[in-house]
Design an enzyme around this catalytic site. Structure first.
Site, PDB file in Angstrom:
ATOM      1  CE1 TYR A   6      54.978 -29.916  -2.185  1.00  0.00           C
ATOM      2  CE2 TYR A   6      56.905 -31.339  -1.674  1.00  0.00           C
ATOM      3  CZ  TYR A   6      55.686 -30.992  -2.454  1.00  0.00           C
ATOM      4  OH  TYR A   6      55.106 -31.682  -3.742  1.00  0.00           O
ATOM      5  CG  HIS A  26      50.126 -32.427   1.808  1.00  0.00           C
ATOM      6  ND1 HIS A  26      50.383 -33.612   2.281  1.00  0.00           N
ATOM      7  CD2 HIS A  26      51.077 -32.098   0.909  1.00  0.00           C
ATOM      8  CE1 HIS A  26      51.626 -33.790   2.174  1.00  0.00           C
ATOM      9  NE2 HIS A  26      52.117 -32.881   1.193  1.00  0.00           N
ATOM     10  CE  LYS A  34      54.539 -39.775  -0.864  1.00  0.00           C
ATOM     11  NZ  LYS A  34      54.378 -38.491  -1.225  1.00  0.00           N
ATOM     12  NE  ARG A  92      54.617 -33.940   4.786  1.00  0.00           N
ATOM     13  CZ  ARG A  92      55.470 -34.419   5.287  1.00  0.00           C
ATOM     14  NH1 ARG A  92      55.492 -34.401   6.635  1.00  0.00           N
ATOM     15  NH2 ARG A  92      56.622 -34.850   4.697  1.00  0.00           N
ATOM     16  NE  ARG A  94      54.397 -37.882   3.771  1.00  0.00           N
ATOM     17  CZ  ARG A  94      55.658 -38.109   4.229  1.00  0.00           C
ATOM     18  NH1 ARG A  94      55.835 -38.752   5.420  1.00  0.00           N
ATOM     19  NH2 ARG A  94      56.947 -37.503   3.570  1.00  0.00           N
ATOM     20  CG  HIS A 116      60.260 -33.265   3.515  1.00  0.00           C
ATOM     21  ND1 HIS A 116      59.622 -32.388   4.816  1.00  0.00           N
ATOM     22  CD2 HIS A 116      59.279 -32.983   2.624  1.00  0.00           C
ATOM     23  CE1 HIS A 116      58.319 -31.913   4.266  1.00  0.00           C
ATOM     24  NE2 HIS A 116      58.084 -32.220   3.268  1.00  0.00           N
TER      25      HIS A 116
END
Length: 334
Positions: A319, A284, A226, A287, A201, A310
């Site tokens: 994603y 993003h 995160k 990523r 990220r 993730h």
């Protein structure tokens, strides 16, 4: 015993029991009055007078007071970024619904609140609001003694998240982006390369410190992500070369790897996109590009998840978008 009397168009219930606080309620029908009276008498027979008094106090406990207590007791244990996000949610909930009693927010009322939020908030933002509320109710039940509270979040449908973005680098976009970025600042180009090669990220890349880059192991260590858990990210030859170039630019081997701030990098990145003539490619998305490339290399799903950080395989799939060529090659054996 309960006393049930008709008063005009309504039915009035009064319950008096020695040592207990008096209870009363008004209902549209006698059946509703009888049902409520039976429930209350059952509760009185199962609870002490002190517990009944506490339950009545809990029923009047305002959401605003509960949120203030949550901010004081619970928020300090969360990550700084999460604290800031949740504090914003708490302030908005207090402003809009603070006077409501915590115990009187039921599924129907919360559904109405969700409908109001949908006029101005994204599905993901609404789910964050619900997460804060749900945690608040669970804490109140488990730690604040409000055992009779019902968590209304468990009674409502959460808004569905939209399909994940499927934007990937197309044609010569990567080359054009790196050319434009290099012309502006070679450091920016190397940040883009690291993003494409590692799936880190933006905050993880810009927060990277030299002490966390392990050249012998070809990895970098992210102590604060995160998701709140540390992880190790493998470095490809290309990513490692980008970091080595940055080390040569740096005045020392301590401190942060990159000199950009988050805002400065974001502004420079969008300028590079404009110079390269590329539209609709967020940082993003790089990523997502990296994650998709890992999968196209036939790296096992659990390994990819460990690299990208993730939380779940389902979120990672959301994603990940395999290119049409890779799919064709897979079935045609090219």
């Amino acid at each position: 015993m309960a006393s049930i009397q008709k008063r005009g168009n309504y039915w009035r219930v009064q319950i008096r029991r020695t040592g207990y606080p008096a209870l009363s309620g008004t209902f549209d029908t006698k059946a509703e009055a009888n049902f409520w009276a039976a429930q209350q008498e059952k509760t009185l027979s199962e609870q002490t007078p002190e517990r009944v008094v506490q339950r009545l106090r809990d029923q009047d406990y305002a959401l605003a007071h509960a949120l203030d207590r949550y901010a004081l007791d619970i928020l300090p244990g969360k990550k700084p970024t999460t604290q800031r996000r949740d504090m914003g949610i708490i302030k908005r909930l207090k402003a809009d619904y603070g006077e409501m009693a915590l115990a009187r927010i039921d599924g129907q009322m919360l559904s109405g609140m969700i409908r109001q939020w949908q006029t101005r908030l994204s599905a993901n933002s609404i789910r964050l609001y619900l997460a804060v509320l749900s945690h608040l109710y669970n804490i109140a039940r488990k730690e604040w003694g409000m055992v009779d509270l019902i968590n209304p979040v468990e009674l409502v449908r959460k808004p569905r998240l939209p399909q994940g973005r499927d934007r990937r680098l197309i044609g010569d976009e990567e080359e054009r982006l790196l050319t434009a970025a290099s012309a502006m600042n070679p450091e920016l180009a190397d940040i883009v390369i690291v993003a494409i090669e590692t799936a880190m990220r933006q905050s993880e890349i810009l927060g990277l410190e030299w002490r966390h880059v392990h050249w012998l192991d070809h990895t970098c260590y992210l102590p604060d992500t995160k998701n709140g858990t540390a992880r190790i990210v493998p470095l490809s030859v290309r990513a490692e070369a980008a970091l080595q170039r940055q080390q040569q630019r740096a005045t020392g081997k301590d401190g942060k790897v990159w000199r950009y701030t988050n805002d400065g990098m974001r502004a420079s990145y969008f300028k590079a996109l404009k110079k390269a003539g590329i539209e609709g490619l967020t940082f993003h998305d790089l990523r997502h590009e990296a994650t998709s490339r890992f999968c196209e290399k036939a790296i096992p799903m659990m390994t990819v998840q460990a690299i990208t950080g993730h939380k779940s395989t389902q979120m990672m799939k959301r994603y990940t978008h395999i290119s049409g060529k890779t799919l064709v090659d897979a079935v045609r054996g090219s």
